[in-house]
Scaffold this motif. Structure first.
Motif, short mmCIF file in Angstrom:
data_model
loop_
_atom_site.label_atom_id
_atom_site.label_comp_id
_atom_site.label_asym_id
_atom_site.label_seq_id
_atom_site.Cartn_x
_atom_site.Cartn_y
_atom_site.Cartn_z
N UNK A 1 0.81 -1.22 0.00
CA UNK A 1 0.00 0.00 0.00
C UNK A 1 0.84 1.27 0.00
N UNK A 2 1.98 1.22 0.73
CA UNK A 2 2.82 2.39 0.84
C UNK A 2 3.30 2.91 -0.51
N UNK A 3 3.54 1.98 -1.42
CA UNK A 3 4.06 2.41 -2.71
C UNK A 3 2.94 2.84 -3.64
N UNK A 4 1.71 2.74 -3.15
CA UNK A 4 0.59 3.06 -4.03
C UNK A 4 -0.06 4.39 -3.69
N UNK A 5 0.57 5.12 -2.75
CA UNK A 5 -0.07 6.34 -2.28
C UNK A 5 0.18 7.51 -3.20
N UNK A 6 -0.79 8.40 -3.27
CA UNK A 6 -0.44 9.73 -3.74
C UNK A 6 -0.81 10.74 -2.68
N UNK A 7 -1.04 11.99 -3.07
CA UNK A 7 -1.20 13.06 -2.09
C UNK A 7 -2.10 12.69 -0.91
N UNK A 8 -1.76 13.17 0.27
CA UNK A 8 -2.54 13.02 1.50
C UNK A 8 -2.78 11.58 1.90
N UNK A 9 -1.90 10.70 1.48
CA UNK A 9 -2.04 9.32 1.92
C UNK A 9 -3.23 8.60 1.32
N UNK A 10 -3.72 9.11 0.20
CA UNK A 10 -4.84 8.43 -0.45
C UNK A 10 -4.27 7.36 -1.39
N UNK A 11 -4.93 6.20 -1.45
CA UNK A 11 -4.43 5.13 -2.32
C UNK A 11 -4.79 5.42 -3.77
N UNK A 12 -3.78 5.31 -4.62
CA UNK A 12 -3.99 5.54 -6.05
C UNK A 12 -4.64 4.29 -6.65
N UNK A 13 -5.93 4.42 -6.95
CA UNK A 13 -6.70 3.30 -7.45
C UNK A 13 -6.11 2.72 -8.74
N UNK A 14 -5.66 3.60 -9.57
CA UNK A 14 -5.13 3.17 -10.85
C UNK A 14 -3.91 2.29 -10.65
N UNK A 15 -3.00 2.76 -9.81
CA UNK A 15 -1.78 1.99 -9.54
C UNK A 15 -2.13 0.66 -8.91
N UNK A 16 -3.08 0.70 -7.98
CA UNK A 16 -3.47 -0.52 -7.29
C UNK A 16 -4.00 -1.53 -8.30
N UNK A 17 -4.83 -1.05 -9.19
CA UNK A 17 -5.42 -1.92 -10.21
C UNK A 17 -4.32 -2.51 -11.09
N UNK A 18 -3.32 -1.67 -11.46
CA UNK A 18 -2.24 -2.16 -12.33
C UNK A 18 -1.45 -3.26 -11.62
N UNK A 19 -1.14 -2.98 -10.36
CA UNK A 19 -0.40 -3.97 -9.59
C UNK A 19 -1.16 -5.30 -9.54
N UNK A 20 -2.46 -5.19 -9.28
CA UNK A 20 -3.27 -6.40 -9.17
C UNK A 20 -3.32 -7.14 -10.51
N UNK A 21 -3.56 -6.40 -11.58
CA UNK A 21 -3.65 -7.07 -12.89
C UNK A 21 -2.32 -7.71 -13.26
#
Ligand SMILES: Nc1ncnc2c1ncn2[C@@H]1O[C@H](COP(=O)(O)OP(=O)(O)OP(=O)(O)O)[C@@H](O)[C@H]1O
Ligand SMILES: [Mg+2]
Lengths: 327, 502
Positions: free
Chosen positions: B358-378
């Protein structure tokens, strides 16, 4: 194992026993009225309704569910019984049976909502807790209604030195304990508390069992409401208010897991209720500020939960030790 | 074998939102015979058996037993038709006793009260038939996976079933328990029971089954007599490709600097453990179940207490002392009990895969970047060939083997320098096993240090650069990467067996 180790183990197994002993010693030392026969009888008397209600709730908790409507159920059931006697002139025994039936019906409503509509039990009974109290207030016009003279004397009925309701409450708690420990119904509830899916896969009638547990809880809440009314001699709009939280606290402190499937009802309910009653009663004897009770109770709940957490840590470690097998 | 089928399942279909689990699957079983049900992870084996066990209602299809059509709408009805089920995910009640678990599907009563004495007596007899002498008053939560399996089997046997389903029963058994299980299967055959046996171990079915049915993608692709097929044939039918057992990495890549150094570690069962793991090296921890392999990994990451010993870790250029808890934070760990310890069953596959990064997927204000998360998962789903309808499928609804891939996959995403893998291929089909092994070798090749446990020497032989042999909590031998199967087995056999006082 050394004696000290064994005592330590026992205390960890039953965190609340430690709490109980500490509370008892504190009050026994600091007042000279606390540790007297009369006072102990009084305490057992005062905690009777709470014990009965907690026993019913414990069955629901065993299955991993929760019923926080018990205070309101107690109020509505006791009000119905009382009003039937006052307004329609029913004799006490039919009125009592009516009160119990009302408890069963309200419990059945909870059960149906949980089982059929699949609503989370906490949300369900939070809703019915508010709604049932509304019904009760409507019925009684939020007024105080005193019990008929002939019935009110029952509140002081005693067998030898012990109050009658203490005996009734103990009998009920023992019966519920046996129901849990010795019957198929009890084992199946425990199984559901261990894992609802697993219980279903094994082929248990999970929905029926959960429904039945809620009905039991409703009936015992009604009994508790009746005992409470007899003690006070009247019903008031406050009857049973906050009782649900006391009952949950009793269960938690009594070592019955809110996640379900673990705990002993007899020792849990009796000792759990005793802890809170001793604190309430003892603080009175010390002459403490009446609000102190809440603070101390809160602290006790935390202490018990902490002991419980330690215990599950120990349980985990023990489980690992025991899983080692010879190759 | 010319006798008519006792159980016949035909044209069974079942679709879940986004996934078709069964498409016209077919299965036949005969009394006194064991039929093996084979298929890759997610092929639909468990789903088909859930239909037979009354756990899942099919969309289409029919089940006939002894010539009569039956409707199995609940586990109770299945029981009533003499069908007993040993589940892949064991149906255990942890806070209850062994006896209560054996009798959970029908407690014996006397005068309305549970007859404890009879329950314990009969549970003891049933377990004894399985060659198992567990105290029946013990709580199931204190049992290891093998004993739990025995309890589940005892429960199924109690009803004297006419059809018995075993869904991957051997994945957590020791070889001795496995031998016992095979005896039981043979005994059931003599009692004229029809047996359905699911496993990923191809060799097992040649030992105890008469027929084999192979499933692929929810459909039955073959049904043959064992005598007319071969292991390679079965694997080919399952995967559409042949499996090989060749080595996946050179034994001589030459390890880098020592990354983890363990000195004189003792605690629990473990005694005087000394070991090192270097960058770029796969170290195989080999020993029988109960030799302390799992305990060693648990102790290294602080799950079990350590009595004495030191751990050192190469932070920059030097080895520095490190606590087990810190080691746990930086190492990629796959434990034995993945379902219990590793997965958040109600969450999506995506959320489970991204959990450790999760730490590597954050952008501003500690919000999780959905796009990155999705890419990682796929990415991970592709890399590991996880069979899902999409990254949004709930992990709890994946097939057993695919759940395991998720746990392994999540660690790959974090790129740790040390991996501790305890049975990383348990429950995986032959193809996925090879993938995991390839990945493990690739990790080491990329510079990670890997310590891997497996009960199967064949697996270790394909990837390890060095072997540590464990027995009774000690490391009793060290073997080079050139060791072969005979060497490994001999090392275990030769391990000193001190008096059983320990
Ligand atoms: N409740 C469910 N909801 C959605 N999909 C499901 C559900 N149950 C099973 N599936 C899907 O059906 C497919 C078949 O699963 P099944 O468990 O039968 O596979 P399997 O052959 O037993 O595999 P394994 O060897 O990994 O245990 C999988 O793709 C799985 O994700
Ligand atoms: Mg499966």
């Amino acid at each position: 194992m050394s004696v000290a180790g064994r005592i330590g183990g026992l205390l960890l197994q039953h965190g609340f026993v430690a709490v109980l002993v500490v509370v008892f010693i504190v009050f026994a030392v600091f007042t000279d009225t606390f540790f007297t026969f009369g006072n102990i009888v009084d305490m057992l008397h005062a905690m009777s309704p709470l014990m009965v209600i907690s026993a019913g709730l414990a069955l629901v908790v065993m299955a991993g569910k929760l019923d926080i409507s018990v205070g309101s159920v107690a109020y509505v059931a006791a009000s119905c019984g009382t009003l039937l006697m006052l307004r329609l002139g029913w004799p006490p025994v039919p009125a009592l049976l009516a009160a119990l039936s009302v408890g069963a019906a309200l419990g059945a409503i909870n059960g149906l909502i949980v089982v059929v509509l699949r609503v989370n039990p906490l949300i369900t009974t939070l809703g019915t807790m508010i709604a049932y109290r509304g019904v009760g207030l409507q019925l009684t016009n939020a007024e105080v209604a005193r019990l008929p003279e002939g019935v009110r004397v029952l509140g002081n009925w005693s067998v030898g030195p012990v109050f009658g309701d203490t005996l009734i409450a103990l009998a009920i708690v023992i019966a519920v304990h046996l129901l849990h420990r010795r019957t198929v119904f009890g084992r199946q509830l425990t199984a559901i508390g261990n894992g609802e899916d697993v219980a279903r896969r094994i082929g248990m009638p999970v929905d029926w069992l959960v429904f039945a547990a809620f009905v039991f809880s409703g009936v015992l809440a009604a009994v508790g409401g009746v005992l409470d009314t007899l003690q006070i001699g009247a019903i008031s709009a406050y009857l049973g208010k906050g009782l649900e939280f006391n009952a949950v606290a009793v269960i938690v402190v009594g070592g019955i897991s809110l996640f379900g499937g673990r705990g002993a009802i007899l020792s849990g309910v009796v000792l759990g209720a005793l802890v809170f009653e001793m604190i309430r009663n003892g603080l009175n004897h010390v002459g403490a500020n009446p609000y102190a009770y809440r603070l101390v109770s809160g602290a006790v709940i935390f202490a018990a939960m902490y002991a419980d957490a330690l215990k599950s840590g120990v349980r985990g470690a023990a489980a690992r030790l025991l899983t080692r097998r010879d190759a | 074998m010319t006798q008519a089928a006792y159980l016949r399942m035909e044209g069974l279909s079942k679709a879940y939102p986004g996934v078709v689990a069964l498409r016209g699957a077919r299965l036949e079983a005969r009394r006194g015979e064991a039929v093996a049900l084979m298929g890759a992870n997610g092929a639909g084996k468990s789903t088909l058996m859930n239909v037979l066990g009354g756990v899942t209602l099919p969309d289409e299809g029919s089940v006939t037993i002894d010539g009569a059509a039956v409707h199995l709408r609940s586990p109770r009805e299945a029981l009533a038709h003499g069908i007993a089920f040993v589940h892949q995910e064991l149906a255990m009640l942890p806070s209850m006793t062994v006896a209560e678990n054996v009798f959970a599907d029908g407690f014996p009563t006397r005068f309305g009260v549970v007859d404890s004495a009879r329950m314990h007596r009969e549970a003891t007899t049933l377990l004894a038939r399985l060659g198992c002498n567990l105290p029946t008053g013990r709580l199931v939560e204190t049992l290891g996976p093998g004993d739990r399996q025995m309890v589940e089997i005892a429960r199924a046997l109690r009803r004297a079933p006419r059809i018995m389903i075993f869904d991957e029963p051997t994945s957590s058994l020791t070889s001795r328990e496995k031998a016992r299980l095979f005896d039981i299967v043979q005994g059931l055959k003599r009692d004229n029971v029809a047996i359905i046996y699911i496993t990923h171990f191809v060799d097992e079915i040649f030992e105890i089954c008469e027929r084999v049915t192979v499933m692929r993608n929810g459909a039955t692709v073959a049904d043959r007599a064992i005598a007319q097929t071969s292991p390679a044939d079965v694997v080919h039918l399952m995967l559409g490709e042949a499996d090989s057992a060749e080595r996946l990495a050179d034994a001589s890549t030459g390890p880098g600097p020592v990354v983890l150094d363990v000195a004189n570690l003792s605690g629990g069962l473990l005694r005087d453990i000394n070991l090192t793991v270097s960058a770029g090296e796969v170290v195989g921890l080999w020993g029988l179940l109960g030799s302390g392999r799992t305990e060693l990994v648990r102790a290294l990451i602080g799950l079990d207490p350590i009595e004495s010993g030191t751990l050192r870790w190469r932070a920059d250029s030097e080895l520095q002392p490190i606590t087990p808890a810190n080691l746990h934070r930086i190492a990629g760990v796959v434990t034995e009990d993945r379902r219990g310890e590793g997965l958040l069953l109600p969450l999506t596959t995506r959320a489970n895969l991204s959990l450790t990064s999760l730490r590597s997927l954050l952008y501003a204000f500690g919000v999780i970047d959905r796009g990155k998360e999705e890419r990682l998962a796929t990415d991970m789903i592709g890399q590991m060939h996880i069979k899902v309808s999409g990254s949004g499928q709930t992990v709890g609804t994946l097939s057993g083997g695919n759940q395991q891939k998720v746990v392994v996959g999540r660690w790959l995403a974090t790129n740790p320098r040390l991996f501790l893998l305890d049975e990383p291929t348990r429950g995986l089909d032959v193809g996925a096993k090879t993938e995991i092994l390839k990945l493990t070798a690739a990790l080491a090749h990329a510079g990670a240090a890997v310590l891997v446990i497996s009960s199967e020497p064949e697996e270790l032989l394909r990837i390890c650069d060095r072997y540590l042999v464990m027995s009774r909590g000690r490391i009793t031998a060290q073997l080079p990467g050139t060791a072969n199967r005979t060497d490994l087995l001999a090392a275990v056999a030769a391990a000193p067996t001190p008096s059983r006082a320990a």
